[in-house]
Scaffold this motif. Structure first.
Motif, PDB file in Angstrom:
ATOM      1  N   ARG A 286       0.803  -1.229   0.000  1.00  0.00           N
ATOM      2  CA  ARG A 286       0.000   0.000   0.000  1.00  0.00           C
ATOM      3  C   ARG A 286       0.838   1.282   0.000  1.00  0.00           C
ATOM      4  NH1 ARG A 286      -2.891  -3.673   3.193  1.00  0.00           N
ATOM      5  NH2 ARG A 286      -1.947  -3.006   5.138  1.00  0.00           N
TER       6      ARG A 286
ATOM      7  N   TYR B 105       0.478   3.360  -3.231  1.00  0.00           N
ATOM      8  CA  TYR B 105      -0.830   4.008  -3.261  1.00  0.00           C
ATOM      9  C   TYR B 105      -0.830   5.251  -2.378  1.00  0.00           C
ATOM     10  CZ  TYR B 105      -2.887  -0.153  -5.476  1.00  0.00           C
ATOM     11  OH  TYR B 105      -3.207  -1.166  -6.335  1.00  0.00           O
TER      12      TYR B 105
ATOM     13  N   ALA C 283      -5.977   7.781  -8.566  1.00  0.00           N
ATOM     14  CA  ALA C 283      -6.436   6.502  -9.109  1.00  0.00           C
ATOM     15  C   ALA C 283      -6.282   6.475 -10.619  1.00  0.00           C
ATOM     16  CB  ALA C 283      -7.894   6.256  -8.707  1.00  0.00           C
TER      17      ALA C 283
ATOM     18  N   MET D 249      -2.547   6.038 -11.533  1.00  0.00           N
ATOM     19  CA  MET D 249      -1.995   4.715 -11.243  1.00  0.00           C
ATOM     20  C   MET D 249      -2.762   3.595 -11.929  1.00  0.00           C
ATOM     21  SD  MET D 249      -0.750   4.987  -7.261  1.00  0.00           S
ATOM     22  CE  MET D 249      -2.159   5.875  -6.636  1.00  0.00           C
TER      23      MET D 249
ATOM     24  N   THR E 290     -10.589   0.813  -4.891  1.00  0.00           N
ATOM     25  CA  THR E 290      -9.432   0.035  -4.440  1.00  0.00           C
ATOM     26  C   THR E 290      -8.437   0.922  -3.716  1.00  0.00           C
ATOM     27  OG1 THR E 290      -9.673  -1.545  -6.256  1.00  0.00           O
ATOM     28  CG2 THR E 290      -7.500  -1.416  -5.203  1.00  0.00           C
ATOM     29  N   LEU E 291      -8.217   2.104  -4.290  1.00  0.00           N
ATOM     30  CA  LEU E 291      -7.262   3.041  -3.697  1.00  0.00           C
ATOM     31  C   LEU E 291      -7.773   3.536  -2.341  1.00  0.00           C
ATOM     32  CD1 LEU E 291      -4.598   4.432  -4.247  1.00  0.00           C
ATOM     33  CD2 LEU E 291      -5.833   6.256  -5.418  1.00  0.00           C
TER      34      LEU E 291
END
Length: 322
Positions: free
Chosen positions: A33, A36, A50, A53, A59-60
């Motif tokens: 993580r 992120y 998001a 990436m 999810t982020l």
């Protein structure tokens, strides 16, 4: 008193092991993580991070929430989809950016080492092969692979095999050819050994000699653990005697110097350049040779540069020392 002290030590070791395992578990849970977190911190906006990436926004968001839960601190102050770092977040970001930079450098390094045209080979070899044989081999190989780089290590056989096992070497030239279940070894060539005597020695006028004729001589040898020392001991035993060793060293040329000084005789491979003060005699019995082999770690995958150099060395079976 001693018993209590020992118990305390055992408890201390046990606590350390549990703490170490906990730290490892924490690192494993946090690592996926971190990128992120750095992306959201850079944009201060979850949606834009998001998109950059290429991950779903949900999810982020979940990854950041889970990261904060694992750490037990708030890393961001939230205002809708816009976020800003808290003081704890700024502190954490500085370390995360350093860690990610190191990971990127490591990735670049291993990619560069594996590059088929310009990668790196970690190659070990015996001291006695360093002045002429290995430079000639590398020069011939680089005629077709001019950009491949080498990390070169000179050492005695057992030390190089340990470095193979530790992953510090890709390949090594060694003698005797190792026979171990975790290694692959191929015989490449053999090298005749000579009895080296001072130029005023009783045998110096000879061209050939049986090793048994040196049974009463004082020998200078490499230290125990060196392949050439083991071969010397074995050949002398085959000739019917145990050598009387006066001096032990780590370099063949040092031994030649000791012979030239009249301090003993030695069984050595041919020198790259003739040395004054000694005479080198052909040993007719027993057959005095040492085998040179190529070794690598069994099951260890080769990068393209290592595979290319391995093929080159194996293609020189029988002519390695020519």
């Amino acid at each position: 008193m001693v018993h209590e002290h020992s118990s305390a030590n055992r408890l201390s070791r046990s606590s350390y092991t549990e703490r170490d395992a906990h730290d490892e578990d924490t690192a494993l849970s946090l690592a996926p993580r971190l990128a992120y977190f750095a992306g959201v911190a850079r944009h201060e906006h979850v949606t834009r991070a998001a998109q950059e990436m290429g991950v779903p926004q949900s999810t982020l968001s979940r990854a950041i929430v889970r990261l904060e839960e694992d750490l037990g601190v708030a890393l961001f102050a939230r205002r809708g989809r816009t976020v800003s770092l808290t003081p704890a977040g700024r502190t954490f970001l500085a370390s995360v950016e350093r860690a990610l930079t190191e990971v990127e450098r490591a990735a670049d390094s291993v990619r560069a080492d594996a590059d088929p045209g310009a990668g790196r080979v970690a190659f070990g070899f015996l001291h006695t092969m360093g002045s002429e044989t290995v430079p000639s081999l590398i020069r011939a190989f680089r005629a077709d692979h001019p950009r491949i780089r080498f990390s070169l290590v000179q050492n005695y056989g057992e030390a190089m095999l340990e470095r193979l096992r530790a992953g510090e070497l890709d390949l090594c030239l060694t003698s005797p050819v190792p026979d171990a279940p975790d290694l692959v070894a191929r015989r490449l060539d053999e090298q005749r050994l000579r009895l080296v005597v001072p130029d005023d020695h009783r045998l110096a006028s000879r061209k050939r000699v049986r090793l048994a004729e040196a049974a009463e001589e004082t020998f200078v040898t490499l230290e125990p653990g060196y392949g050439l020392r083991r071969i010397t001991d074995d050949l002398c035993a085959e000739a019917g005697f145990t050598p009387r060793v006066a001096f032990e060293g780590e370099e063949a040329e040092t031994l030649r110097g000791l012979v030239a000084a009249g301090l003993g005789v030695a069984l050595l491979p041919p020198p790259a350049v003739a040395r004054p003060g000694v005479v080198e005699l052909t040993v007719t019995a027993p057959r005095a040779v040492r085998e040179i082999g190529l070794a690598w770690l069994d099951g260890h995958p080769d990068t393209p540069p290592v595979a290319a150099f391995k093929r080159f060395l194996l293609s020189r079976r029988g002519v390695l020392l020519a």
